[in-house]
Motif scaffolding. Structure first.
Motif, PDB file in Angstrom:
ATOM      1  N   THR A 321       0.828  -1.209   0.000  1.00 53.49           N
ATOM      2  CA  THR A 321       0.000   0.000   0.000  1.00 53.49           C
ATOM      3  C   THR A 321       0.859   1.254   0.000  1.00 53.49           C
ATOM      4  OG1 THR A 321      -1.712  -1.210   1.215  1.00 53.49           O
ATOM      5  CG2 THR A 321      -1.897   1.187   1.160  1.00 53.49           C
ATOM      6  N   LEU A 322       1.913   1.279   0.817  1.00 59.82           N
ATOM      7  CA  LEU A 322       2.818   2.433   0.830  1.00 59.82           C
ATOM      8  C   LEU A 322       3.513   2.590  -0.518  1.00 59.82           C
ATOM      9  CD1 LEU A 322       4.460   2.104   4.378  1.00 59.82           C
ATOM     10  CD2 LEU A 322       2.462   3.429   3.696  1.00 59.82           C
ATOM     11  N   GLY A 323       3.867   1.478  -1.156  1.00 55.33           N
ATOM     12  CA  GLY A 323       4.482   1.544  -2.482  1.00 55.33           C
ATOM     13  C   GLY A 323       3.540   2.110  -3.521  1.00 55.33           C
ATOM     14  N   GLU A 324       2.280   1.676  -3.494  1.00 61.74           N
ATOM     15  CA  GLU A 324       1.287   2.199  -4.433  1.00 61.74           C
ATOM     16  C   GLU A 324       1.049   3.693  -4.207  1.00 61.74           C
ATOM     17  OE1 GLU A 324      -1.522  -1.764  -5.086  1.00 61.74           O
ATOM     18  OE2 GLU A 324      -1.847  -0.453  -3.371  1.00 61.74           O
ATOM     19  N   ARG A 377       0.013  -6.320  -7.503  1.00 59.76           N
ATOM     20  CA  ARG A 377      -0.048  -4.930  -7.057  1.00 59.76           C
ATOM     21  C   ARG A 377       1.126  -4.114  -7.600  1.00 59.76           C
ATOM     22  NH1 ARG A 377      -2.616  -4.732  -1.003  1.00 59.76           N
ATOM     23  NH2 ARG A 377      -2.524  -2.493  -1.492  1.00 59.76           N
ATOM     24  N   SER A 378       2.057  -4.768  -8.252  1.00 58.67           N
ATOM     25  CA  SER A 378       3.121  -4.058  -8.964  1.00 58.67           C
ATOM     26  C   SER A 378       2.534  -3.455 -10.231  1.00 58.67           C
ATOM     27  CB  SER A 378       4.248  -5.027  -9.312  1.00 58.67           C
ATOM     28  OG  SER A 378       3.792  -5.968 -10.277  1.00 58.67           O
ATOM     29  N   GLY A 379       3.359  -2.752 -10.991  1.00 58.46           N
ATOM     30  CA  GLY A 379       2.898  -2.278 -12.285  1.00 58.46           C
ATOM     31  C   GLY A 379       3.393  -0.889 -12.642  1.00 58.46           C
ATOM     32  N   LEU A 380       3.432  -0.653 -13.933  1.00 53.89           N
ATOM     33  CA  LEU A 380       3.707   0.665 -14.505  1.00 53.89           C
ATOM     34  C   LEU A 380       2.359   1.279 -14.860  1.00 53.89           C
ATOM     35  CD1 LEU A 380       5.719   2.757 -15.790  1.00 53.89           C
ATOM     36  CD2 LEU A 380       5.522   1.421 -17.898  1.00 53.89           C
ATOM     37  N   VAL A 381       2.067   2.470 -14.325  1.00 52.41           N
ATOM     38  CA  VAL A 381       0.743   3.068 -14.522  1.00 52.41           C
ATOM     39  C   VAL A 381       0.869   4.467 -15.109  1.00 52.41           C
ATOM     40  CG1 VAL A 381      -0.239   1.742 -12.613  1.00 52.41           C
ATOM     41  CG2 VAL A 381       0.613   4.045 -12.183  1.00 52.41           C
ATOM     42  N   GLU A 382      -0.139   4.820 -15.880  1.00 56.79           N
ATOM     43  CA  GLU A 382      -0.274   6.190 -16.365  1.00 56.79           C
ATOM     44  C   GLU A 382      -1.304   6.885 -15.491  1.00 56.79           C
ATOM     45  OE1 GLU A 382      -1.733   8.725 -20.306  1.00 56.79           O
ATOM     46  OE2 GLU A 382      -1.530   6.538 -20.420  1.00 56.79           O
ATOM     47  N   LEU A 383      -0.914   7.968 -14.863  1.00 60.09           N
ATOM     48  CA  LEU A 383      -1.795   8.690 -13.953  1.00 60.09           C
ATOM     49  C   LEU A 383      -2.748   9.590 -14.729  1.00 60.09           C
ATOM     50  CD1 LEU A 383       0.906   9.582 -11.296  1.00 60.09           C
ATOM     51  CD2 LEU A 383      -0.636   7.620 -11.324  1.00 60.09           C
ATOM     52  N   PHE A 384      -3.726  10.156 -14.049  1.00 60.05           N
ATOM     53  CA  PHE A 384      -4.763  10.941 -14.715  1.00 60.05           C
ATOM     54  C   PHE A 384      -4.203  12.183 -15.404  1.00 60.05           C
ATOM     55  CE2 PHE A 384      -7.564   8.893 -11.382  1.00 60.05           C
ATOM     56  CZ  PHE A 384      -8.177   8.049 -12.293  1.00 60.05           C
ATOM     57  N   LEU A 385      -3.117  12.742 -14.881  1.00 59.66           N
ATOM     58  CA  LEU A 385      -2.547  13.949 -15.477  1.00 59.66           C
ATOM     59  C   LEU A 385      -1.447  13.639 -16.486  1.00 59.66           C
ATOM     60  CD1 LEU A 385      -2.380  16.302 -12.355  1.00 59.66           C
ATOM     61  CD2 LEU A 385      -4.187  16.092 -14.073  1.00 59.66           C
ATOM     62  N   GLY A 386      -1.267  12.379 -16.829  1.00 60.74           N
ATOM     63  CA  GLY A 386      -0.325  12.000 -17.878  1.00 60.74           C
ATOM     64  C   GLY A 386       1.015  11.482 -17.399  1.00 60.74           C
TER      65      GLY A 386
END
Length: 583
Positions: A321-324, A377-386
């Motif tokens: 959770t802290l990592g996310e 729960r790992s992963g490369l993500v694109e956030l809402f602001l790009g």
């Protein structure tokens, strides 16, 4: 907490209690066992009709049948906000240094301290203005400076939909309890937002636009990993190996030199001695980026094998959770879980007390799904602001006797993207890292061309086959061609796959240097040689190996580096080429 939301203990088995209740109870809800003046924290892990099965995060000595349970109506959660970096927590996010200051070496049970310092002042910089039409979950409202990072103060992740900004705090110093924004929902309700909020540890944070396929290599500066068995940013990998194979040193080197912003260590059930070593060493390690202590961008979640089993189970979820959370700020986070075998053993113990039907080696039947959920729960993500953020998860596995066929290792291998198997024989031969180049693998692309990696690995495989054959028939019964293959494989292993973790230069090798040096080594592997005697061949390769080992200790692109390279070229042109001509 109301008087109606209570239950009463029906039975006790170790840290597992059975509770009868009347009002509704949530899965993973926190409850408190009232034992005299003590309130012992527990979590609901199964519900059947009006019976809740709860695991207590403390020793249950003195707890009796009929004792009251007070339910909190909240799930097991962690506090997210500025001040997390540099902390050492237990699995329930209690700050261990603060507990030690307050109570000494022997910690009383039933004590929960604030995870974050509520009195600390943070200088807040607003990023939006009052009157902004809408904001949504995870959108930054402003930021505070936490070490070298901008710690974004975001709209809490549990606020779904869109909100108008009624008020935003001006630039200034605030505590995490102060209101820094007032949001209004579609129904006209005002919601006060501070710098910190709670999030349930068993629920992944998914406040992002999309999850991407991890492709970009995560540079660890450990040659055998980056070149042969790479890890991608946002990917997963595991390091199984027997006791004493070098997992802890490898973990510390990865934490120090890997190309990540934040490191989270989850010591979930390791021996107390190993955990203490980690706690002592990390504050002494320098961060190559800043020259300051590595702890300034590290969080340690600490649950030794002597701590309660239930808290050990919670520690990996707390760390994830802290990592996310830091991934939501566009940072690259590395989570190292040491060791997931102890976590699995905690699951096995809880499953046994629940009297569930056991699977292989008495592990619960859902072992594979739990391990998969953790690594997912790992992963490369694109956030809402790009922006993009990543959470890379690496778990060590401690199979008994180094047996990789046991259930935890096999369940882990089904879900991870890279396997760095540690070898007892290589560790005993003082080869570090003791990653077995013949057993390990990776699904992620290397920065070196795949055909080159394939050729090098084939050389290692053939060299190992010749070495095994030589143990049976001796060196005399081996052909010169096979003997040269054996020498080339040993040369590659000695000068490239091994590193001196205690040398300031050789401990960490950047990608540019790896590519350059590997090119030189690859040319030696492809060089056709014709020695007149095996003794001459051995002497030539021993001398060449020493030249390359000395080269590893020279600063990249320094004058000494270039001078050592000149010696290597001269040796290859005179000694090796001379033998090539049969002289």
């Amino acid at each position: 907490m109301t008087n109606e939301r209570v239950g009463y203990i029906q039975s006790i088995q170790g840290n597992m209690i059975t509770v009868h209740f009347e009002e509704d109870v949530l899965q993973n809800e926190v409850g408190y066992v009232i034992c005299g003046k003590e309130k012992l924290m527990a979590e609901v892990i199964r519900i059947s009709d009006n019976t809740a099965y709860m695991q207590v995060f403390e020793d249950t000595k003195g707890v009796k049948v009929g004792d009251r349970i007070e339910f909190s109506l909240t799930m097991l959660s962690v506090k997210l906000g500025p001040g997390l970096l540099g902390q050492v927590y237990d699995g329930l996010q209690n700050p261990l240094p603060e507990l030690a200051k307050k109570f000494g070496f022997f910690l009383p049970r039933g004590i929960q301290l604030d995870a974050l310092n509520s009195g600390a002042k943070w200088h807040f910089f607003p990023l939006i203005k009052t009157g902004k039409k809408t904001v949504s979950s995870a959108e930054p409202l402003g930021y505070v400076q936490e070490g070298i990072f901008k710690h974004y103060i975001m709209v809490p992740f549990d606020l779904t939909g869109e909100y108008s900004v009624e008020k935003i705090a001006s630039e200034g110093d605030y505590t995490i309890k102060d209101t820094i924004a007032i949001l209004r929902d579609s129904r006209g309700n005002n919601i006060k937002v501070g710098m910190a909020f709670d999030w349930p540890i068993k629920i992944p944070i998914k406040a992002y636009r999309q999850k991407l396929t991890p492709k970009e290599p995560l540079t660890t500066k450990i040659r055998i990993i980056d070149t042969f068995f790479p890890v991608a940013k946002g990917g997963t990998y595991c390091i199984p190996g027997p006791f004493g194979a070098g997992k802890t040193v490898l973990q510390q080197l990865t934490s120090r030199y890997a190309d990540v912003d934040v490191v989270i260590l989850a010591a979930c059930g390791e021996r107390a001695g190993e955990v203490v070593e980690t706690l002592r060493k990390f504050p002494e390690l320098n961060d190559p980026r800043t020259g300051k202590s590595l702890m300034e961008r590290t969080i340690i979640i600490c649950n030794t094998s002597s701590m309660p089993v239930a808290a050990r189970d919670a520690s990996v979820y707390t760390a994830a959770t802290l990592g996310e959370y830091y991934r939501q700020m566009g940072l690259n986070v590395l989570l190292l879980a040491d060791s997931t075998s102890r976590w699995a053993q905690a699951m096995r113990e809880v499953s046994g007390r629940l009297e569930e039907i056991p699977g292989e080696e008495a592990y619960p039947a859902y072992l594979e799904s739990r391990i998969a959920e953790f690594y997912e729960r790992s992963g490369l993500v694109e956030l809402f602001l790009g922006e993009k953020g990543s959470l890379t998860i690496g778990g060590t596995v401690s199979p008994a006797g180094g047996n990789f066929d046991e259930p935890v290792t096999q369940a882990t291998l089904k879900v991870v993207g890279a396997f760095h198997g540690l070898s007892r024989d290589r560790a005993n031969a003082r080869r570090f890292p003791s990653i077995d180049p013949l057993e390990s693998w990776s699904r992620y692309p290397s920065f070196i061309a795949p055909e080159v990696i394939k050729d090098a690995r084939e050389m290692l495989i053939k060299g190992n086959e010749v070495g095994q054959m030589m143990k049976v028939i001796g060196e005399e019964g081996t052909s010169m061609d096979d003997f040269i293959i054996y020498l080339k494989a040993e040369f590659l292993d000695s000068v490239y796959l091994q590193q001196n973790g205690f040398d300031k230069v050789d401990a960490a090798t950047g990608l540019a240097r790896q590519e350059y040096v590997f090119g030189k080594i690859y040319s030696v592997l492809n060089k056709k040689l014709n020695f007149d005697t095996k003794d001459n061949a051995r002497k030539a390769f021993h001398a060449l190996r020493q030249l390359f080992v000395d080269w590893n200790y020279k600063e990249w692109e320094s004058q000494e580096f270039k001078e050592q390279e000149r010696k290597i070229e001269e040796f290859l042109d005179t000694q090796m080429s001379a033998e090539d001509k049969g002289r």
